[in-house]
Design an enzyme around this catalytic site. Structure first.
Site, PDB file in Angstrom:
ATOM      1  CG  ASN A   1     -62.759 -32.665  -8.969  1.00 44.68           C
ATOM      2  OD1 ASN A   1     -61.567 -32.394  -8.863  1.00 44.68           O
ATOM      3  ND2 ASN A   1     -63.623 -32.513  -7.972  1.00 44.68           N
TER       4      ASN A   1
ATOM      5  CG  HIS B   1     -59.375 -31.175  -6.580  1.00 44.35           C
ATOM      6  ND1 HIS B   1     -60.143 -31.894  -5.700  1.00 44.35           N
ATOM      7  CD2 HIS B   1     -58.187 -31.840  -6.616  1.00 44.35           C
ATOM      8  CE1 HIS B   1     -59.453 -32.911  -5.233  1.00 44.35           C
ATOM      9  NE2 HIS B   1     -58.271 -32.898  -5.768  1.00 44.35           N
TER      10      HIS B   1
ATOM     11  CD  GLU C   1     -63.352 -30.474  -4.600  1.00 44.94           C
ATOM     12  OE1 GLU C   1     -62.759 -30.708  -5.670  1.00 44.94           O
ATOM     13  OE2 GLU C   1     -63.620 -31.367  -3.784  1.00 44.94           O
TER      14      GLU C   1
ATOM     15  CG  ASP D   1     -55.062 -29.339   0.426  1.00 47.02           C
ATOM     16  OD1 ASP D   1     -54.077 -29.959   0.889  1.00 47.02           O
ATOM     17  OD2 ASP D   1     -55.563 -29.608  -0.669  1.00 47.02           O
TER      18      ASP D   1
END
Ligand code: PGA
Length: 252
Positions: free
Chosen positions: A139, A141, A146, A70
């Site tokens: 979280n 990811h 996400e 990313d």
């Protein structure tokens, strides 16, 4: 119970060595392998160890190719917070990889959708990722996939959640500077990798690591999709494994 190979690390240097063993094995078997690389604090011990092994003459990156997971949208390559900069600083400038063989999404591309499509095409042209290195976000990811109602399959532009922006704020002068968007490989791009190496460190990741592998697969916990992957190795320290150790002692 998921089919999971877990390697327990004693400390950060050990995390680096165990992870580098997985990467080295592939590089020796396939000198022109395509590595999927990650940024963040988690893979730093791996990169330190890879650099060391290169300096000692036991690894040769001259034919290796890489694609990163990313990149932030809107940060140029020379911005110290960009992932291109991170990779240069922590790995590429220390090893003998051909710069043309190290791809990272261009978060400054005028047409971001075209950039995503080209990224997928490049991975396909290189015959797919042989080994994808992953961290895991608090979280859940992976890359910047996400939590969401559905999994997004291919490389795409994504809006970062506030929790991710907060978690990453430590690298920026203040919260205003943290980008709101990123380009990320999709969940399908990641799942296409022939092998996954998930690295996880610290007690604060213990809860999400357990949830990812021992709760139902759920796009609200993106890493849980890895339960469907046939070849996942997890390198984790005692802190990160604490809850798995307590609830599923048979796995370790
Ligand atoms: P970290 O990030 O390695 O900095 O904890 C991991 C991630 O968000 O994927």
């Amino acid at each position: 119970m998921p089919k999971l190979k877990v390697l327990k690390a004693q400390n950060p240097a050990d995390t680096g060595r165990l992870s580098a063993d997985v990467v080295s094995e592939l590089m020796h078997a396939q000198p022109n392998c395509l590595l999927g690389l990650a940024t963040g604090s988690t893979p730093l011990p791996l990169y330190r160890e890879l650099v060391l092994r290169y300096q000692q003459g036991s690894l040769d990156f001259s034919k290796v190719r890489s694609v990163n997971l990313d990149e932030y949208v809107g940060l140029p390559a020379d911005d110290p917070q960009s992932y291109r900069y991170f990779m240069q600083k922590n790995l590429f400038q220390h090893i003998n990889m051909d710069p043309r063989n190290a791809r990272i999404p261009d978060g400054m591309a005028p047409d971001l959708t075209a950039e995503c499509d080209q990224y997928e095409a490049q991975i396909a042209a290189w015959d797919g990722v042989d080994l994808q290195v992953l961290g895991i976000g608090l979280n859940g990811h992976i890359g910047f996939n996400e939590p969401a109602p559905i999994f997004t399959c291919r490389t795409h532009v994504t809006n970062l959640t506030e929790s991710t922006r907060q978690a990453n704020q430590r690298f920026f002068p203040d919260s205003e500077h943290v980008p709101h968007q990123a380009i990320t490989m999709g969940v399908g791009t990641i799942m296409d990798a022939r092998k996954i190496l998930l690295i996880c460190a610290g007690t604060k990741k213990a809860e999400i690591l357990e949830k990812a592998f021992f709760s139902p697969v759920d796009p609200m916990v993106p890493a849980s999709v890895l339960q469907f992957h046939q070849n996942v190795t997890v390198v984790a320290d005692e802190g990160a494994l604490a809850i798995i150790h307590r609830k599923h002692p048979d796995v370790l």
